[in-house]
Write a protein that holds these residues in place. Structure first.
Motif, short mmCIF file in Angstrom:
data_model
loop_
_atom_site.label_atom_id
_atom_site.label_comp_id
_atom_site.label_asym_id
_atom_site.label_seq_id
_atom_site.Cartn_x
_atom_site.Cartn_y
_atom_site.Cartn_z
N LEU A 111 -21.34 10.02 -6.89
CA LEU A 111 -20.09 9.53 -7.20
C LEU A 111 -20.41 11.09 -5.79
O LEU A 111 -20.49 12.24 -6.16
N LEU A 112 -18.72 10.60 -5.05
CA LEU A 112 -18.90 11.97 -4.36
C LEU A 112 -17.72 12.21 -4.70
O LEU A 112 -16.31 11.35 -4.19
N GLY A 113 -17.14 12.73 -3.10
CA GLY A 113 -16.17 13.61 -3.02
C GLY A 113 -15.78 14.94 -2.90
O GLY A 113 -16.78 15.78 -3.29
N PRO A 114 -14.23 15.67 -2.74
CA PRO A 114 -14.48 17.21 -2.34
C PRO A 114 -14.86 17.52 -3.49
O PRO A 114 -14.27 17.28 -4.13
N SER A 115 -14.69 19.53 -3.13
CA SER A 115 -14.81 19.86 -4.68
C SER A 115 -13.68 19.36 -5.65
O SER A 115 -12.63 20.10 -4.37
N GLY A 116 -13.32 19.93 -6.54
CA GLY A 116 -11.90 19.86 -7.62
C GLY A 116 -11.50 18.33 -7.56
O GLY A 116 -10.41 18.52 -8.04
N SER A 117 -12.25 17.65 -7.01
CA SER A 117 -12.01 15.99 -7.60
C SER A 117 -12.91 15.40 -8.31
O SER A 117 -11.70 14.59 -8.87
N GLY A 118 -12.88 16.47 -9.18
CA GLY A 118 -12.95 15.89 -10.63
C GLY A 118 -14.35 15.22 -10.75
O GLY A 118 -14.61 14.36 -12.28
N LYS A 119 -15.38 15.28 -9.83
CA LYS A 119 -16.12 14.47 -10.44
C LYS A 119 -17.27 15.19 -11.04
O LYS A 119 -17.58 14.38 -12.20
N SER A 120 -17.36 16.69 -11.24
CA SER A 120 -18.22 17.15 -12.50
C SER A 120 -17.68 17.35 -13.69
O SER A 120 -18.01 16.90 -14.92
N THR A 121 -16.27 17.08 -13.87
CA THR A 121 -15.52 17.05 -14.78
C THR A 121 -15.62 15.72 -15.65
O THR A 121 -16.28 15.57 -16.68
N PHE A 122 -16.01 14.82 -14.71
CA PHE A 122 -16.46 13.49 -15.77
C PHE A 122 -17.99 13.33 -16.46
O PHE A 122 -17.80 12.69 -17.28
N LEU A 123 -17.90 14.13 -15.37
CA LEU A 123 -19.61 13.66 -15.54
C LEU A 123 -20.35 14.61 -17.20
O LEU A 123 -20.90 14.27 -18.15
N ARG A 124 -19.31 15.66 -17.65
CA ARG A 124 -19.21 16.61 -18.25
C ARG A 124 -18.41 15.55 -19.83
O ARG A 124 -18.84 16.28 -20.09
N CYS A 125 -17.22 14.83 -19.14
CA CYS A 125 -16.78 13.94 -20.44
C CYS A 125 -18.08 12.92 -20.58
O CYS A 125 -17.80 12.55 -21.88
N ILE A 126 -19.48 12.70 -19.77
CA ILE A 126 -19.76 11.03 -20.49
C ILE A 126 -20.71 11.77 -21.43
O ILE A 126 -21.11 11.81 -22.72
N ASN A 127 -21.18 12.94 -21.68
CA ASN A 127 -21.77 13.34 -22.77
C ASN A 127 -21.10 14.25 -23.46
O ASN A 127 -21.79 15.62 -24.40
N HIS A 128 -20.03 14.45 -23.52
CA HIS A 128 -18.54 15.35 -24.40
C HIS A 128 -18.99 16.45 -24.52
O HIS A 128 -18.47 16.95 -25.65
N LEU A 129 -19.45 16.93 -23.12
CA LEU A 129 -18.78 18.64 -22.42
C LEU A 129 -17.77 19.04 -23.33
O LEU A 129 -17.23 20.42 -23.44
N GLU A 130 -16.57 17.67 -22.83
CA GLU A 130 -15.44 18.00 -22.29
C GLU A 130 -14.58 16.78 -22.94
O GLU A 130 -15.27 15.96 -22.66
N LYS A 131 -13.86 17.43 -23.54
CA LYS A 131 -12.95 16.20 -24.69
C LYS A 131 -11.79 16.26 -23.72
O LYS A 131 -11.36 15.82 -22.82
N ILE A 132 -12.16 14.18 -23.89
CA ILE A 132 -11.24 13.93 -22.92
C ILE A 132 -9.28 13.58 -23.32
O ILE A 132 -9.78 13.47 -24.73
N ASN A 133 -8.71 12.97 -23.12
CA ASN A 133 -7.41 13.20 -23.44
C ASN A 133 -6.44 11.61 -23.41
O ASN A 133 -5.86 11.58 -24.68
N SER A 134 -6.93 11.13 -23.19
CA SER A 134 -6.33 9.66 -23.33
C SER A 134 -7.28 9.01 -22.45
O SER A 134 -7.88 9.40 -21.46
N GLY A 135 -7.45 7.34 -22.44
CA GLY A 135 -8.41 6.59 -21.85
C GLY A 135 -9.63 6.29 -22.86
O GLY A 135 -9.37 6.99 -24.01
N ARG A 136 -10.27 5.42 -22.51
CA ARG A 136 -11.58 5.27 -23.28
C ARG A 136 -12.68 5.23 -22.10
O ARG A 136 -12.70 5.31 -21.34
N LEU A 137 -13.96 5.31 -23.19
CA LEU A 137 -15.41 6.31 -23.00
C LEU A 137 -16.01 5.65 -23.65
O LEU A 137 -15.90 6.50 -24.82
N SER A 138 -17.38 4.99 -23.37
CA SER A 138 -18.23 4.73 -23.76
C SER A 138 -19.01 4.51 -23.24
O SER A 138 -19.83 4.79 -22.22
N VAL A 139 -20.38 5.09 -23.95
CA VAL A 139 -22.04 4.91 -23.24
C VAL A 139 -22.56 3.89 -24.41
O VAL A 139 -22.66 3.92 -25.42
N ASP A 140 -23.42 3.30 -23.70
CA ASP A 140 -24.47 1.59 -24.24
C ASP A 140 -23.36 1.18 -25.35
O ASP A 140 -23.93 1.94 -26.90
#
Lengths: 254, 319
Positions: free
Chosen positions: A36-65
């Motif tokens: 994942l590339l992109g400038p700071s503040g583009s949401g890359k790290s937040t998305f990563l933290r959503c994948i293991n539920h360190l952050e809760k997503i507000n809408s949409g669907r996210l699944s692992v395996d």
């Protein structure tokens, strides 16, 4: 065709009134290395933290395996998972942080054995044997009894990688693993990650290391302002970006 | 002109040897301190009203030692209650549930807001407020209901008063320790699959201990002395014991000195204990190994007297 390891559909994340992710849709297949590339503040790290539920997503669907992150679907209703269930799922996903986040009061060996003993109930001896193996694989067989403060940044990050691998994860998340390192120490960490990639680990890597992305990644995603701007193979995105925004960013970092 | 690089016989660069700066102010200050110290010591030795022989006679008196035992017992039990309660209140205070954190806030507000002496008197007179104390289902039947006067003895009142008050202070100390641990530590622990409770117990609290221990040592020393308040509710602690003795033989000053000596002996022992606790929980925080306490103190004193050395001991004992 097998199930994707990570599947995101229209993932939104807000912090108060600030919308950080504005609908992320992407897939990571088993064995794939995605950067994942992109400038700071583009949401890359937040998305990563959503994948293991360190952050809760507000809408949409996210699944692992094939399983939703943080929820269970019954009929067409979502039920929040219990704390212990979330923890069990997190145990299958390794994460490496920008600031290493090693436990400073434990030796390298204890850092690696801590979770297998406490979370998986592995015996102390078995965990120690495994930890020695993992630390040897990242090139630190002689640093078992060192405290993090006695190690260089690159060594600390390699201990952190060993700590995550000792849990036998099916997916590894890397959040800017080399950004806090001296240029000289970046190589040893990337080396460990490269080896992991060739062994077939599924990896999602937030990074500014274009060389690593070009050489190791199977796919590259460029994000800006909470959206995926462009995705594709490293050759496409890095060498021949279609979008003006991608081109502008790459011209600054390359 | 001498070369800038001076080497010794083995070719290593030689340490700089320079004439130290003269510091007359320090010598004057040191002289004043010395004169005052000599005057104090002389007065203590020569003033007959200290009656050192009486101090010696009563230092190991059975009643004094019994009082000392009660003082130590009160300190240990009250601090144990305070630490456990403080930890519980601190975790409650950090809870996302507003009722739980609010309850903790209210407790701390009340017990920090009233003098501990008033609280002690309150517990001592609890029977006037609740003559019977019932243990059972809230708003339902009670299983046991002993008389408050038999349940809350003066000793129990002292324990309750000191322990519950201490819990409020320890809660704030523990909370400070918990929030001093970087959030990344909890992120790392949770990403490894630890639950919130495991993260708190295995990762956050052990690191918080480094911040919690010094003020807790302070609190323990303070508690040792605060226990002397219980003499007002007729608990036979150290102070109460010497008061009893001097009320019959009128040797007030020598007996207060006896009490002071025992208090100071106990706090000194606590100092040593705190040093080793800090060292245990400070593991991994420093690159260099720390030696035993005596060695470090000795090194500090030696560096003070070493010619050419600065007046401040370079060992870590000058805080």
């Amino acid at each position: 065709m097998s199930e994707p390891m990570v599947k995101a559909e229209g993932v939104h994340k807000r912090f108060g009134r600030l919308e950080v992710l504005k609908g992320i849709t992407l897939q990571v297949m088993p064995g794939e290395v995605m950067c994942l590339l992109g400038p700071s503040g583009s949401g890359k790290s937040t998305f990563l933290r959503c994948i293991n539920h360190l952050e809760k997503i507000n809408s949409g669907r996210l699944s692992v395996d094939g399983e939703l992150v943080g929820y269970r679907q019954v009929g067409d209703r979502l039920h929040e998972l219990r704390e212990s269930e979330v923890a069990r799922k997190r145990a299958e996903i390794g994460m490496v942080f920008q600031n290493f986040n090693l436990f400073p009061n434990m030796t390298a060996l204890d850092n690696v054995t801590c979770a297998p003993i406490r979370v998986k109930g592995t015996s102390r001896d078995a965990a120690a044997a495994r930890a020695r193996e993992e630390l040897a694989r990242v090139g630190l067989p002689d640093k078992l009894d060192c405290y993090p403060a006695q190690l260089s940044g690159g060594q600390q990050q390699r201990v952190a990688i060993a700590r995550a691998l000792a849990m036998d994860p099916k997916l590894m998340l890397f959040d800017e693993p080399t950004s806090a390192l001296d240029p000289e120490l970046v190589g040893e960490v990337l080396q460990a990650m490269k080896r992991l990639a060739t062994e077939g680990m599924t990896m999602v890597v937030v990074t500014h290391e274009m060389g690593f992305a070009r050489e190791v990644a199977d796919s590259v995603v460029f994000m800006d302002a909470g959206l995926v701007v462009e995705a594709g193979s490293p050759a496409e995105v890095l060498a021949n970006p279609r979008e003006e925004r991608t081109r502008a960013f790459l011209s600054k970092v390359l | 002109m001498p070369s800038a690089e001076v080497t010794d016989s083995e070719g290593r660069p030689e340490d700089i040897r320079a004439v130290p700066v003269r510091r007359p102010g320090r010598w004057v200050a040191a002289a004043i301190v010395l004169v005052v110290a000599v005057a104090v010591v002389r007065s203590i030795v020569t003033n007959p009203h200290f009656e050192w022989s009486v101090v010696g006679n009563y230092l190991f008196d059975e009643r004094v030692l019994e009082g000392l035992r009660v003082t130590i017992e009160l300190t240990v039990i009250a601090m144990a209650i305070g630490i456990v309660l403080g930890m519980l209140l601190a975790v409650m205070r950090l809870s996302p549930n507003p009722l739980v954190s609010g309850g903790s806030w209210l407790y701390i507000w009340f017990f920090r807001g009233t003098p501990v002496l008033v609280q002690l008197l309150f517990w001592y007179n609890i029977a006037a407020l609740y003559p019977k104390i019932a243990l059972g289902i809230p708003f339902g039947p009670a299983f046991v209901h002993p008389n408050a006067n038999t349940l809350i003895t003066p000793f129990a009142a002292a324990i309750l008063g000191l322990g519950l008050n201490e819990g409020a202070y320890m809660a704030e100390i523990t909370r400070a320790g918990i929030i001093s641990v970087p959030e990344g530590q909890a992120d790392a622990a949770r990403s490894l699959g630890m639950t919130r409770l495991q993260t708190m117990r295995r990762i956050v609290l052990p690191q918080a201990m480094r911040v919690i221990i010094p003020p807790t040592g302070n609190e323990t020393i303070s508690m040792l002395k605060t226990t002397s308040l219980v003499s007002v509710i007729a608990v036979a602690d150290l102070l109460y014991a010497v008061q009893n003795i001097y009320s019959t033989n009128f040797k007030t000053i020598p007996l207060l000195i006896v009490a002071s000596i025992w208090y100071i002996v106990c706090t000194s022992v606590l100092y040593v204990g705190q040093y080793y606790l800090e060292r245990y929980y400070g593991r991994g925080s420093s690159r260099d190994e720390q030696g035993p306490l005596a060695g470090r103190v000795l090194r500090g004193v030696l560096s003070f007297t070493r010619p050419g050395a600065s007046f401040r001991p370079s060992g870590g004992e000058h805080r």
